[in-house]
Every structure is written in C-alpha cells, then in structure tokens.
Design a protein around this motif. Structure first.
Motif, PDB file in Angstrom:
ATOM      1  N   ARG A 217       0.838  -1.216   0.000  1.00  0.00           N
ATOM      2  CA  ARG A 217       0.000   0.000   0.000  1.00  0.00           C
ATOM      3  C   ARG A 217       0.864   1.253   0.000  1.00  0.00           C
ATOM      4  N   TRP A 218       1.921   1.267   0.816  1.00  0.00           N
ATOM      5  CA  TRP A 218       2.810   2.425   0.835  1.00  0.00           C
ATOM      6  C   TRP A 218       3.523   2.584  -0.498  1.00  0.00           C
ATOM      7  N   ALA A 219       3.896   1.491  -1.114  1.00  0.00           N
ATOM      8  CA  ALA A 219       4.572   1.565  -2.414  1.00  0.00           C
ATOM      9  C   ALA A 219       3.637   2.146  -3.472  1.00  0.00           C
ATOM     10  N   VAL A 220       2.387   1.714  -3.470  1.00  0.00           N
ATOM     11  CA  VAL A 220       1.417   2.257  -4.428  1.00  0.00           C
ATOM     12  C   VAL A 220       1.184   3.741  -4.152  1.00  0.00           C
ATOM     13  N   PHE A 221       1.095   4.101  -2.887  1.00  0.00           N
ATOM     14  CA  PHE A 221       0.914   5.507  -2.521  1.00  0.00           C
ATOM     15  C   PHE A 221       2.062   6.360  -3.055  1.00  0.00           C
ATOM     16  N   THR A 222       3.291   5.879  -2.902  1.00  0.00           N
ATOM     17  CA  THR A 222       4.424   6.656  -3.397  1.00  0.00           C
ATOM     18  C   THR A 222       4.457   6.695  -4.921  1.00  0.00           C
ATOM     19  N   CYS A 223       3.966   5.618  -5.555  1.00  0.00           N
ATOM     20  CA  CYS A 223       3.892   5.631  -7.024  1.00  0.00           C
ATOM     21  C   CYS A 223       2.952   6.726  -7.516  1.00  0.00           C
ATOM     22  N   LEU A 224       1.957   7.038  -6.718  1.00  0.00           N
ATOM     23  CA  LEU A 224       1.028   8.117  -7.074  1.00  0.00           C
ATOM     24  C   LEU A 224       1.534   9.478  -6.623  1.00  0.00           C
ATOM     25  N   LEU A 225       2.217   9.507  -5.487  1.00  0.00           N
ATOM     26  CA  LEU A 225       2.661  10.776  -4.926  1.00  0.00           C
ATOM     27  C   LEU A 225       3.842  11.386  -5.687  1.00  0.00           C
ATOM     28  N   VAL A 226       4.784  10.577  -6.090  1.00  0.00           N
ATOM     29  CA  VAL A 226       5.998  11.091  -6.741  1.00  0.00           C
ATOM     30  C   VAL A 226       5.677  11.861  -8.024  1.00  0.00           C
ATOM     31  N   PRO A 227       4.832  11.339  -8.930  1.00  0.00           N
ATOM     32  CA  PRO A 227       4.521  12.137 -10.132  1.00  0.00           C
ATOM     33  C   PRO A 227       3.805  13.453  -9.809  1.00  0.00           C
TER      34      PRO A 227
END
Length: 111
Positions: A14-24
């Motif tokens: 979940r944290w990895a998916v969140f960062t995948c959305l947050l970084v862009p």
C-alpha cells in the motif's frame, strides 16, 4: 487466516502504491513535464509490481520450508537401501559425475 507477515506485506505494498502516485504529483508540482512524470510513475509501478511478485514468492517459499521442517518422519518415504551392483575392478559404485563424490547430495544450504 491472516498472519502478521501478510499484514506487513499488505501495508508495504500500500505504501509503495501511494508513493507511485505521490511522486509524479510532486514532480508536476515542481515543474517537471507531464511526460516525465508519467514515465516516472510507470517506472515506479513496474518496480513495485516486480517487488510485490518477489515478496509473495519469498513468503510462499518460506511457508513451504516451514511446513517441510515440521513434518513428522513418518511422512517421508523410506530410504532406498539396495546398493548398486559392483561394476568392474573399481571399488566405486554408481555412474556419472556423482561417483566418488565426497558430498552427501543433500539439500542443505551452503553457509
């Protein structure tokens, strides 16, 4: 049945998916191009997916290893007791590259 390991893995994903959305979003906020942010998002998503696959595979292997370690000796087949026939003058029995080996051929890991 959910174990603590499954919960930690799910949280990690979940944290990895969140960062995948947050970084862009952060890249766009600081003036990066839409194409660059999209490429970064796709790259992060690919790395996250690969890590998720490897993590789940590792968990399955660990669970399988744990099940094998807790098996009772009755579940294992009886060892083969017949010896190979004597061939020629050599005292070695067996064939191929395993003949005369000093290793037991077990599946224990190498330290």
């Amino acid at each position: 049945m959910t174990t603590a390991s499954d919960d930690r893995t799910t949280d990690l994903i979940r944290w990895a998916v969140f960062t995948c959305l947050l970084v862009p979003v952060v890249l766009l906020w600081y003036g990066s191009s839409l194409a660059g942010a999209t490429g970064t998002a796709l790259g992060l998503a690919a790395v996250t997916a690969a890590c998720r696959l490897l993590l789940r595979r590792s968990e399955r292997c660990a669970a399988r290893s744990e099940r094998c370690a807790t098996r009772s000796p009755v579940e294992y087949p009886a060892p083969h007791t017949a010896q190979a026939p004597h061939r020629g003058r050599s005292r070695h029995s067996g064939t191929g590259c395993h003949r005369g080996s000093r290793h037991s051929g077990g599946t224990s890991p190498v330290d």
